[in-house]
Write a protein that holds these residues in place. Structure first.
Motif, PDB file in Angstrom:
ATOM      1  N   LYS A   1       0.822  -1.216   0.000  1.00 56.72           N
ATOM      2  CA  LYS A   1       0.000   0.000   0.000  1.00 56.72           C
ATOM      3  C   LYS A   1       0.853   1.261   0.000  1.00 56.72           C
ATOM      4  CE  LYS A   1      -4.016  -2.163   0.500  1.00 56.72           C
ATOM      5  NZ  LYS A   1      -3.563  -3.558   0.496  1.00 56.72           N
ATOM      6  N   ASN A   2       2.179   1.088   0.113  1.00 52.84           N
ATOM      7  CA  ASN A   2       3.046   2.270   0.237  1.00 52.84           C
ATOM      8  C   ASN A   2       4.390   1.995  -0.428  1.00 52.84           C
ATOM      9  OD1 ASN A   2       4.603   4.484   1.055  1.00 52.84           O
ATOM     10  ND2 ASN A   2       3.603   4.610   3.062  1.00 52.84           N
ATOM     11  N   VAL A   3       4.450   2.285  -1.716  1.00 49.29           N
ATOM     12  CA  VAL A   3       5.691   2.084  -2.459  1.00 49.29           C
ATOM     13  C   VAL A   3       5.912   3.279  -3.373  1.00 49.29           C
ATOM     14  CG1 VAL A   3       4.526   0.761  -4.275  1.00 49.29           C
ATOM     15  CG2 VAL A   3       6.981   0.524  -3.973  1.00 49.29           C
ATOM     16  N   SER A   4       7.140   3.733  -3.457  1.00 51.45           N
ATOM     17  CA  SER A   4       7.475   4.875  -4.303  1.00 51.45           C
ATOM     18  C   SER A   4       8.843   4.650  -4.925  1.00 51.45           C
ATOM     19  CB  SER A   4       7.452   6.176  -3.495  1.00 51.45           C
ATOM     20  OG  SER A   4       8.221   6.051  -2.318  1.00 51.45           O
ATOM     21  N   VAL A   5       9.184   5.510  -5.876  1.00 53.14           N
ATOM     22  CA  VAL A   5      10.423   5.360  -6.637  1.00 53.14           C
ATOM     23  C   VAL A   5      11.368   6.520  -6.340  1.00 53.14           C
ATOM     24  CG1 VAL A   5      11.425   5.313  -8.967  1.00 53.14           C
ATOM     25  CG2 VAL A   5       9.283   4.089  -8.508  1.00 53.14           C
ATOM     26  N   TYR A   6      12.613   6.180  -5.978  1.00 51.64           N
ATOM     27  CA  TYR A   6      13.664   7.192  -5.887  1.00 51.64           C
ATOM     28  C   TYR A   6      14.226   7.326  -7.296  1.00 51.64           C
ATOM     29  CZ  TYR A   6      18.338   9.127  -5.036  1.00 51.64           C
ATOM     30  OH  TYR A   6      19.487   9.886  -5.113  1.00 51.64           O
ATOM     31  N   HIS A   7      13.784   8.351  -7.983  1.00 48.70           N
ATOM     32  CA  HIS A   7      14.066   8.501  -9.404  1.00 48.70           C
ATOM     33  C   HIS A   7      15.554   8.670  -9.701  1.00 48.70           C
ATOM     34  CE1 HIS A   7      13.465  11.167 -13.233  1.00 48.70           C
ATOM     35  NE2 HIS A   7      13.867   9.961 -13.542  1.00 48.70           N
ATOM     36  N   GLY A   8      16.254   9.462  -8.904  1.00 47.24           N
ATOM     37  CA  GLY A   8      17.669   9.711  -9.165  1.00 47.24           C
ATOM     38  C   GLY A   8      18.522   8.471  -9.047  1.00 47.24           C
ATOM     39  N   GLY A   9      18.133   7.565  -8.166  1.00 50.70           N
ATOM     40  CA  GLY A   9      18.791   6.277  -8.018  1.00 50.70           C
ATOM     41  C   GLY A   9      20.284   6.347  -7.778  1.00 50.70           C
ATOM     42  N   ALA A  10      20.969   5.291  -8.181  1.00 48.53           N
ATOM     43  CA  ALA A  10      22.402   5.179  -7.937  1.00 48.53           C
ATOM     44  C   ALA A  10      23.201   6.238  -8.684  1.00 48.53           C
ATOM     45  CB  ALA A  10      22.883   3.787  -8.327  1.00 48.53           C
ATOM     46  N   THR A  11      22.647   6.741  -9.797  1.00 49.12           N
ATOM     47  CA  THR A  11      23.344   7.789 -10.547  1.00 49.12           C
ATOM     48  C   THR A  11      23.459   9.056  -9.710  1.00 49.12           C
ATOM     49  OG1 THR A  11      22.591   6.905 -12.668  1.00 49.12           O
ATOM     50  CG2 THR A  11      23.306   9.202 -12.628  1.00 49.12           C
ATOM     51  N   GLU A  12      22.334   9.533  -9.202  1.00 49.11           N
ATOM     52  CA  GLU A  12      22.337  10.747  -8.393  1.00 49.11           C
ATOM     53  C   GLU A  12      23.035  10.513  -7.053  1.00 49.11           C
ATOM     54  OE1 GLU A  12      19.162  14.192  -7.022  1.00 49.11           O
ATOM     55  OE2 GLU A  12      18.559  12.083  -6.836  1.00 49.11           O
ATOM     56  N   TRP A  13      22.770   9.360  -6.447  1.00 44.72           N
ATOM     57  CA  TRP A  13      23.358   9.061  -5.139  1.00 44.72           C
ATOM     58  C   TRP A  13      24.877   9.059  -5.221  1.00 44.72           C
ATOM     59  CZ3 TRP A  13      20.804   9.120  -0.659  1.00 44.72           C
ATOM     60  CH2 TRP A  13      21.475   8.673   0.484  1.00 44.72           C
ATOM     61  N   GLY A  14      25.415   8.464  -6.277  1.00 49.94           N
ATOM     62  CA  GLY A  14      26.864   8.396  -6.443  1.00 49.94           C
ATOM     63  C   GLY A  14      27.506   9.754  -6.617  1.00 49.94           C
ATOM     64  N   LYS A  15      26.751  10.710  -7.145  1.00 50.60           N
ATOM     65  CA  LYS A  15      27.294  12.053  -7.379  1.00 50.60           C
ATOM     66  C   LYS A  15      27.127  12.975  -6.174  1.00 50.60           C
ATOM     67  CE  LYS A  15      26.385  11.938 -12.392  1.00 50.60           C
ATOM     68  NZ  LYS A  15      27.787  12.029 -12.839  1.00 50.60           N
ATOM     69  N   LYS A  16      26.114  12.736  -5.342  1.00 48.65           N
ATOM     70  CA  LYS A  16      25.784  13.658  -4.259  1.00 48.65           C
ATOM     71  C   LYS A  16      26.133  13.153  -2.860  1.00 48.65           C
ATOM     72  CE  LYS A  16      21.906  16.193  -6.385  1.00 48.65           C
ATOM     73  NZ  LYS A  16      20.470  16.541  -6.211  1.00 48.65           N
ATOM     74  N   ALA A  17      26.085  11.848  -2.659  1.00 45.00           N
ATOM     75  CA  ALA A  17      26.253  11.304  -1.305  1.00 45.00           C
ATOM     76  C   ALA A  17      27.690  11.438  -0.830  1.00 45.00           C
ATOM     77  CB  ALA A  17      25.813   9.846  -1.277  1.00 45.00           C
ATOM     78  N   SER A  18      27.858  11.601   0.463  1.00 54.67           N
ATOM     79  CA  SER A  18      29.191  11.624   1.066  1.00 54.67           C
ATOM     80  C   SER A  18      29.713  10.190   1.150  1.00 54.67           C
ATOM     81  CB  SER A  18      29.137  12.252   2.445  1.00 54.67           C
ATOM     82  OG  SER A  18      28.247  11.535   3.290  1.00 54.67           O
ATOM     83  N   PRO A  19      31.025   9.996   1.272  1.00 57.07           N
ATOM     84  CA  PRO A  19      31.602   8.638   1.293  1.00 57.07           C
ATOM     85  C   PRO A  19      30.982   7.727   2.348  1.00 57.07           C
ATOM     86  CG  PRO A  19      33.340  10.251   0.990  1.00 57.07           C
ATOM     87  CD  PRO A  19      32.087  11.032   1.259  1.00 57.07           C
ATOM     88  N   ASP A  20      30.617   8.281   3.505  1.00 54.73           N
ATOM     89  CA  ASP A  20      30.036   7.440   4.548  1.00 54.73           C
ATOM     90  C   ASP A  20      28.591   7.048   4.246  1.00 54.73           C
ATOM     91  OD1 ASP A  20      29.467  10.289   5.043  1.00 54.73           O
ATOM     92  OD2 ASP A  20      28.404   9.546   6.814  1.00 54.73           O
ATOM     93  N   GLN A  21      28.015   7.625   3.184  1.00 54.25           N
ATOM     94  CA  GLN A  21      26.654   7.290   2.796  1.00 54.25           C
ATOM     95  C   GLN A  21      26.628   6.305   1.614  1.00 54.25           C
ATOM     96  OE1 GLN A  21      25.136  11.262   2.093  1.00 54.25           O
ATOM     97  NE2 GLN A  21      24.392  11.451   4.191  1.00 54.25           N
TER      98      GLN A  21
END
Length: 280
Positions: free
Chosen positions: A254-274
């Motif tokens: 009943k509760n599902v959504s999509v993180y559109h940016g995915g691994a592409t965005e995460w790899g560019k924005k996240a800090s190393p510990d994330q």
């Protein structure tokens, strides 16, 4: 997001609706490929009455190399296809994974923009042809529809949403990339705490259809995902993840959504510990 209509329909079901002359069904060919002109292929052969829509017609950038179309442009596409607020849209494609790679993305895009009743044709164009049903080359003319888009924001998750979740744990994260991309020597890492359920596992490639719900539920369970709790799915850029979101709803989520940016965005924005890296 529970539906009062069939989320997944067979070629037999669609053919029966066409024979019965059911008027509110709009069939959409959403085939797309970066390697070929799928609209040209549609113009050569498609399911009778189907209208072509390119759901990948977005303004791409480094964070979103497979972006969604803007709302005004998409509303125009929907209306030109003859879609009304009470239409039942049936999507198919000729894409990879028995059509689900693009059909899933198209389904999510339609739902994101407020189209209420949207189904996926199980097995896509290949299954229709396998069943021996006819194809047409004539392009249907549709009376302009009255659909007005309305963004359903709870189907979409941002980098900030997922980043905050590292502290709050309000939802489970499901990474739908292949296992080798999720973790291992070939992987650039994944979101800490994410579970891995590759989209390809959900498809019976021998039959060319989605696995039965009982088997899908088992796969979610084996991946460590509790569908009674919120789930956010992602892949590289919001493609395969959409089919996994569809499957989760098919299984009762009943509760599902999509993180559109995915691994592409995460790899560019996240800090190393994330970013959780592979350790042998």
């Amino acid at each position: 997001m529970a539906a009062d209509y069939p989320l997944l329909v067979s070629s037999d079901w669609l053919k029966q609706q066409q024979v019965a002359g059911v008027e509110n069904i709009v069939v959409i060919d959403a085939s797309w490929s970066s390697a070929k002109n799928c609209q040209a292929e549609y113009e050569q052969a498609h399911i009778p009455g189907a209208v072509y829509i390119n759901v990948m017609d977005g303004e791409n950038n480094d964070y979103f190399p497979r972006n969604i179309p803007n709302s005004d442009k998409f509303e125009e596409k929907l209306q030109q296809a003859g879609i009304n607020h009470d239409s039942h849209v049936v999507i198919y494609s000729s894409s990879d994974n028995a059509g689900f790679l693009i059909s899933g993305r198209a389904w999510w895009t339609f739902k994101l923009y407020g189209v209420d009743k949207v189904s996926i044709l199980d097995g896509g164009l290949e299954q229709w042809k396998k069943n021996g049903y006819e194809l047409k080359s004539d392009i249907p003319t549709s009376k302009k529809g009255n659909m007005k888009v309305k963004r359903i924001d709870n189907l979409y998750r941002t980098f900030e949403d997922v980043q905050q979740n590292l502290k709050s744990s309000n939802f489970q994260v499901c990474d739908t990339r292949p296992a080798t991309k999720f973790s291992g020597p070939e992987s650039d890492g994944h979101i800490p705490g994410a579970k891995n359920l590759p989209m390809a596992k959900l498809v019976d490639m021998e039959k060319g259809t989605l696995l039965p719900v009982s088997q899908l539920k088992k796969l979610f369970l084996e991946a460590g995902l509790d569908l009674s709790k919120p789930v956010v799915v992602h892949c590289m850029m919001g493609m395969s993840s959409c089919t996994v979101a569809f499957a989760a709803i098919l299984c009762g989520s009943k509760n599902v959504s999509v993180y559109h940016g995915g691994a592409t965005e995460w790899g560019k924005k996240a800090s190393p510990d994330q970013i959780q890296k592979y350790t042998p």
